[in-house]
Write a protein that holds these residues in place. Structure first.
Motif, mmCIF file in Angstrom:
data_model
loop_
_atom_site.group_PDB
_atom_site.id
_atom_site.type_symbol
_atom_site.label_atom_id
_atom_site.label_comp_id
_atom_site.label_asym_id
_atom_site.label_seq_id
_atom_site.Cartn_x
_atom_site.Cartn_y
_atom_site.Cartn_z
ATOM 1 N N ASP A 95 0.828 -1.206 0.000
ATOM 2 C CA ASP A 95 0.000 0.000 0.000
ATOM 3 C C ASP A 95 0.864 1.258 0.000
ATOM 4 O OD1 ASP A 95 -2.759 0.933 -0.026
ATOM 5 O OD2 ASP A 95 -2.280 1.868 1.898
ATOM 6 N N GLN A 96 2.095 1.138 0.482
ATOM 7 C CA GLN A 96 3.031 2.255 0.360
ATOM 8 C C GLN A 96 3.648 2.271 -1.034
ATOM 9 O OE1 GLN A 96 5.021 0.938 4.138
ATOM 10 N NE2 GLN A 96 5.286 3.139 4.430
ATOM 11 N N PRO A 130 -0.603 2.979 -3.438
ATOM 12 C CA PRO A 130 -1.818 3.071 -2.639
ATOM 13 C C PRO A 130 -3.014 2.419 -3.339
ATOM 14 C CG PRO A 130 -0.647 5.149 -2.581
ATOM 15 C CD PRO A 130 0.038 4.287 -3.615
ATOM 16 N N TYR A 179 2.553 6.707 -9.434
ATOM 17 C CA TYR A 179 1.890 5.963 -8.363
ATOM 18 C C TYR A 179 2.878 5.196 -7.488
ATOM 19 C CZ TYR A 179 -2.164 6.909 -11.344
ATOM 20 O OH TYR A 179 -3.124 7.519 -12.099
ATOM 21 N N ASP A 197 2.296 8.259 -1.975
ATOM 22 C CA ASP A 197 2.001 9.080 -0.798
ATOM 23 C C ASP A 197 3.264 9.472 -0.025
ATOM 24 O OD1 ASP A 197 -0.565 8.819 -1.606
ATOM 25 O OD2 ASP A 197 -1.247 7.583 0.067
#
Length: 202
Positions: free
Chosen positions: A22-23, A26, A42, A46
């Motif tokens: 997810d890191q 995301p 992507y 984050d």
């Protein structure tokens, strides 16, 4: 899938233990098409970007690390969900290998299926490599898959293990479809025999 034989490139140190999928990408991006022009953004999104899209002071945004094609990570890289998109995002940035003390099993397999060579070396070795990369931005690492050897920025060499079948597919650049198509003649012959022996079906 591009064959992988010997590869030398700038490497980026990612000092995040348990950096999960997810890191790496995301979940809100997993439905995006890989052909989308911004797909490369992507990767570690984050960690790299603020909510307004502006860049953060994250190492993969800083030259020359933003040109890296090899990741040297901390323990348990790629843990979390099984999303193959995590590897797609790496490939979109031209990343051909990830080196870490440990790599989550499913992520490890997803790497191999998409032309990214997963290399597991000792925790101390990886920590030393990351330190060398921090101290020498733009330093390169060389990976020779044929002899299963990594050359660190300081010239030291380390051997790594990989399954012979996976090594073959990476050397030849064979994804799952390409592996199947290696048996195209046998498959065609079977189809002819099957139709002949089971005409009533057709």
């Amino acid at each position: 899938m591009e064959p992988f034989t010997t590869f030398k490139a700038i490497a980026v140190p990612i000092d995040i233990p348990n950096c999960d999928t997810d890191q790496i990408i995301p979940v809100r991006f997993v439905r995006m098409a890989r052909t989308e022009p911004d797909y490369a953004r992507y990767f570690l999104h984050d960690l790299r970007f603020n909510a307004d899209g502006s860049g953060k002071n994250f190492i993969f945004n800083v030259r020359p690390f933003d040109q890296a094609k090899i990741v040297v990570a901390d323990v348990n890289w790629g843990c979390g969900s099984s999303r193959e998109n995590a590897v797609y995002a790496m490939v979109a940035n031209g990343i051909r290998s990830v080196i870490a003390p440990s790599i989550a099993d499913i992520h490890y397999n997803n790497c191999k299926k998409n032309g990214v060579v997963p290399v597991m070396l000792g925790e101390e070795i990886c920590a030393t490599m990351r330190r060398q990369l921090h101290e020498n931005p733009g330093a390169e690492i060389k990976i020779d898959l044929e002899v299963q050897r990594v050359s660190a920025p300081d010239g030291r060499e380390f051997e790594f293990e990989i399954d012979p079948f996976d090594k073959k597919r990476l050397l030849k650049g064979l994804d799952d479809i390409s592996l199947t198509l290696e048996y195209a003649e046998e498959i065609a012959a079977f189809e002819v025999r099957h139709e002949h022996l089971n005409e009533w079906i057709y």
